[in-house]
Scaffold this motif. Structure first.
Motif, short mmCIF file in Angstrom:
data_model
loop_
_atom_site.label_atom_id
_atom_site.label_comp_id
_atom_site.label_asym_id
_atom_site.label_seq_id
_atom_site.Cartn_x
_atom_site.Cartn_y
_atom_site.Cartn_z
N ASN A 89 0.09 12.78 108.94
CA ASN A 89 0.89 13.98 109.14
C ASN A 89 1.73 13.86 110.41
OD1 ASN A 89 1.26 16.94 110.16
ND2 ASN A 89 0.89 17.09 107.99
N ASN A 90 3.03 13.69 110.23
CA ASN A 90 3.89 13.47 111.39
C ASN A 90 3.84 14.61 112.39
OD1 ASN A 90 4.78 10.97 110.64
ND2 ASN A 90 6.78 11.64 109.88
N LEU A 91 3.77 15.84 111.90
CA LEU A 91 3.76 16.97 112.83
C LEU A 91 2.49 16.95 113.68
CD1 LEU A 91 5.19 19.86 110.64
CD2 LEU A 91 6.26 18.79 112.62
N CYS A 146 2.73 14.19 116.26
CA CYS A 146 3.56 14.61 117.40
C CYS A 146 2.78 15.55 118.32
CB CYS A 146 4.81 15.32 116.91
SG CYS A 146 6.04 14.24 116.16
N ALA A 147 2.03 16.48 117.72
CA ALA A 147 1.26 17.44 118.53
C ALA A 147 0.24 16.71 119.40
CB ALA A 147 0.56 18.45 117.62
N HIS A 171 0.44 13.69 120.44
CA HIS A 171 1.22 13.05 121.50
C HIS A 171 1.45 14.02 122.65
CE1 HIS A 171 4.02 10.61 123.61
NE2 HIS A 171 5.05 11.35 123.32
N GLY A 172 1.73 15.28 122.31
CA GLY A 172 1.97 16.31 123.32
C GLY A 172 0.69 16.92 123.86
N ASP A 231 -1.52 18.59 122.37
CA ASP A 231 -1.63 19.95 121.83
C ASP A 231 -2.66 19.93 120.69
OD1 ASP A 231 -1.26 22.37 120.50
OD2 ASP A 231 0.77 21.89 119.80
N ASN A 241 -3.41 21.17 117.94
CA ASN A 241 -2.79 22.03 116.93
C ASN A 241 -3.53 21.91 115.60
OD1 ASN A 241 -0.95 23.28 115.15
ND2 ASN A 241 0.73 22.82 116.53
N ARG A 280 -2.06 22.31 111.92
CA ARG A 280 -1.43 21.19 111.23
C ARG A 280 -2.48 20.33 110.51
NH1 ARG A 280 3.26 19.72 115.83
NH2 ARG A 280 4.32 21.72 115.60
N LEU A 284 2.52 9.91 117.16
CA LEU A 284 3.91 9.55 116.88
C LEU A 284 4.71 9.85 118.15
CD1 LEU A 284 6.11 8.67 114.88
CD2 LEU A 284 6.21 11.01 114.05
N THR A 285 5.41 8.83 118.61
CA THR A 285 6.05 8.95 119.93
C THR A 285 7.52 8.56 119.87
OG1 THR A 285 5.70 6.65 120.59
CG2 THR A 285 3.85 8.17 120.93
N ALA A 286 8.23 8.97 120.89
CA ALA A 286 9.63 8.54 121.01
C ALA A 286 9.71 7.02 121.14
CB ALA A 286 10.29 9.22 122.21
N TYR A 309 7.81 4.87 119.56
CA TYR A 309 7.73 4.32 118.21
C TYR A 309 9.11 4.37 117.56
CZ TYR A 309 6.57 3.99 113.22
OH TYR A 309 6.53 3.62 111.89
#
Lengths: 383, 383
Positions: free
Chosen positions: A288-290, A293-294, A296-297, A299, A301, A304, A370-372, A374
């Motif tokens: 799950n990309n979202l 990303c969370a 990574h931050g 978070d 979450n 999700r 998932l990071t910038a 990547y």
């Protein structure tokens, strides 16, 4: 140590000039016997690279004397010429080693859709053969790197016998029976049927449960070669456990070096109705990309996680789902649980537990955030 | 224009204080008749938000007098209290509008796993009702935005009747019968069965084929309300076509505003054995993170298209696959085709054609590239 930790093996890694950078790009692993049993597990991608088609074919005999591996080009989607090139590589290795081409597996990794510079590959096979050494395992592991930042090796030694290996893989890491390029060796005196059973059961719960970016390669190959040089036939269970341990160690190293990742995420699904349900749910969370990303931050979450679980066909009741992140049950009974501010997300390893409350089966899938970085690594140039 | 382009509808969009930013966050759409027929399509996620569960229930009558929509909170994974909150919202709207609560649908969007501030929601319903206007469509469309950078509306007018609508959605855009929050209105005199058939067939080839990030929401809702105020019953086919056109326009706007995207990618699968095969292949290409990164980097990396196709069960022969990127057949018969340097990738819209050479079915899936901005938007704060 790597593939030469076990007795009876020599290896080499050299710069053949396939990579424009001039870094090592060709490895050779040779089984000097007395036994030359082998097993392999390959990508389940239906678009298979020429070396996969070749190696699947030669493995049918259950015998391998050598493996040639190159980075700098996948030799995938290269048509009949690509297959001829793989065949020529095996023939060249066979000639310099004095064995049959049908005992030589070939593995390639790199960009899809380009022919290999065969003059360099064939000359490189000769150079590598001249450099073969029982201390060559590290160099071989280094020569198969692509975007890997470190080379990966692992060794388990038991009562007089050893299983060791090397792996490469940093992107396009997703399962399909096997993943990435891996060569394992052992000096245990084991036949090919036992090797195949041990390898298949090991990859099923290790490489097959690594899912960095959901993208399955055309070239994934895991080979296991036995020399019998230790003169010991281990207990089948002990042997399988050693193979599993080496595979698990290498798989964990692959996740730890995945392209651009800043977090390694262990997704553990518990209380599933079946193992298949647990794997399906673990996989969909891991992809799950979202959510990635969370994480990574930093978070936690959990919404999700639930929205990912909801897309599966696994047995569960939405009102009974529980989710823990780093030990805090942030979601209980499908709703708000413990305070999400209690979740400590500072460390590289993140542990997500999804409790389906539907049975007693479990599965663990490893993935990354998932990071910038990547995005940058996979958009800045063709790979 | 939006939901008030059709006669018989009033709407409003106001700032109820649900969002901390103070921007508009509550919309109300009212059908003033004479007819109050309605149809809906909802997320196929098994974890459904409270407003989805509520709206599915009230839609069973095929009648709706009003829709309350809020941004600033999804009211998903909020347990029995969340459902009571949705119910209270519908009751409040029913009271101020003088209709039954069973004729009021509710839609919510925002962060999962938090209860809505109900004092603000209920007061906001009163404020919105007082602001209802036959020119309120734009304001309603603005009030449902979350990470959308622009509001989305569309209108088709035929011979004396109109279909119009509004949509929100910028992330978690993936199919499951429907996607995102969409309200469509028409003044055509059409019964609910005809509405449902037209809506279902429209979403199947529009919203259901938008796949920005592979992540399916818990809140997706598409509603279609008919007032009959134009006094005209259109030809069923003409009506279905108008609904499809509005849905296609809104779906294209959603892709054009997807979080962090720099490219809109049209994945067209041709010569598939079945439409299901075409959709499966289109979807797996659209979800391939490595390909989406490559497109972001303006790299026509067709190898990543083939490795994605290879993971499907669709009928194809790897040696007969062809891929065109922006009109250049970079892959022919599973191997290298025309010069990839001929591909012009400078523009926002990118067109990938995957030719399976296995039949005559086709499907088109829209997606976006994967960018560092997407990672940033989805890791920097909870959403």
């Amino acid at each position: 140590m790597s593939v030469t930790a076990a007795q009876g093996f020599t290896a080499a890694g050299i710069a053949a000039g396939i990579k424009k950078s001039g870094t090592p790009d060709l490895a050779l692993v040779v089984n000097n016997g007395p036994r030359r049993a082998a097993a392999g597990v390959f990508t389940s991608n239906r678009v298979k690279a020429a070396p996969v088609l070749w190696s699947e074919q030669v493995l049918k005999s259950g015998q391998l004397s050598a493996v040639v591996l190159n980075s700098g080009g996948a030799n995938a989607c290269t048509g009949p010429q690509g297959f001829q090139d793989t065949h020529a590589t095996a023939e060249k290795a066979a000639a310099v080693l004095g064995v049959g081409a049908g005992e030589v597996a070939v593995c390639s990794t790199g960009l899809i859709g380009e022919l290999l510079p065969m003059d360099k590959v064939l000359a490189g096979v000769g150079t590598a053969a001249a450099a073969l050494s029982e201390h060559g395992g590290e160099k071989a592991a280094i020569a198969i790197k692509t975007t890997d930042t470190v080379h990966k090796t692992s060794v388990v030694t038991k009562d007089g016998w050893t299983v060791g290996g090397m792996a490469k893989g940093a992107g396009m890491l997703a399962p399909g029976l096997a993943t990435m390029l891996v060569v394992l060796t052992t000096d245990a005196d084991v036949d090919s049927a036992t090797l195949q059973a041990a390898l298949r059961s090991a990859t099923r719960v290790t490489f097959d449960r690594v899912d960095s970016d959901g993208c399955m390669s055309t070239n994934d190959t895991v080979l296991l070669l036995a020399s019998g040089a230790a003169g010991i036939t281990p207990d089948t269970e002990d042997f399988a456990e050693a193979v599993r341990a080496v595979c698990a160690d290498l798989a964990r190293q692959l996740i730890g070096d995945a392209e651009g990742a800043s977090k390694d995420i262990k997704v553990e699904v518990i209380n599933a109705a079946t193992e298949a349900d647990a794997v399906e749910v673990g996989r969909v969370i891991a992809r799950n990309n979202l959510l990635k990303c969370a994480i990574h931050g930093e978070d936690p979450n959990w919404g999700r996680v639930l929205s990912a679980i909801g897309t599966t066909k696994a047995a569960f009741d939405p009102d009974q789902l529980n989710v823990a992140i780093n030990g805090v049950w942030v979601c209980k009974n499908g709703g708000v649980g413990e305070d999400r501010d209690l979740v400590d997300m500072r460390y590289r390893e993140v542990h997500i537990v999804a409790d389906l409350a539907a049975g007693s089966a479990t599965a663990t899938i490893w993935t990354n955030d998932l990071t910038a970085d990547y995005v940058h690594e996979n958009s800045a140039y063709s790979s």
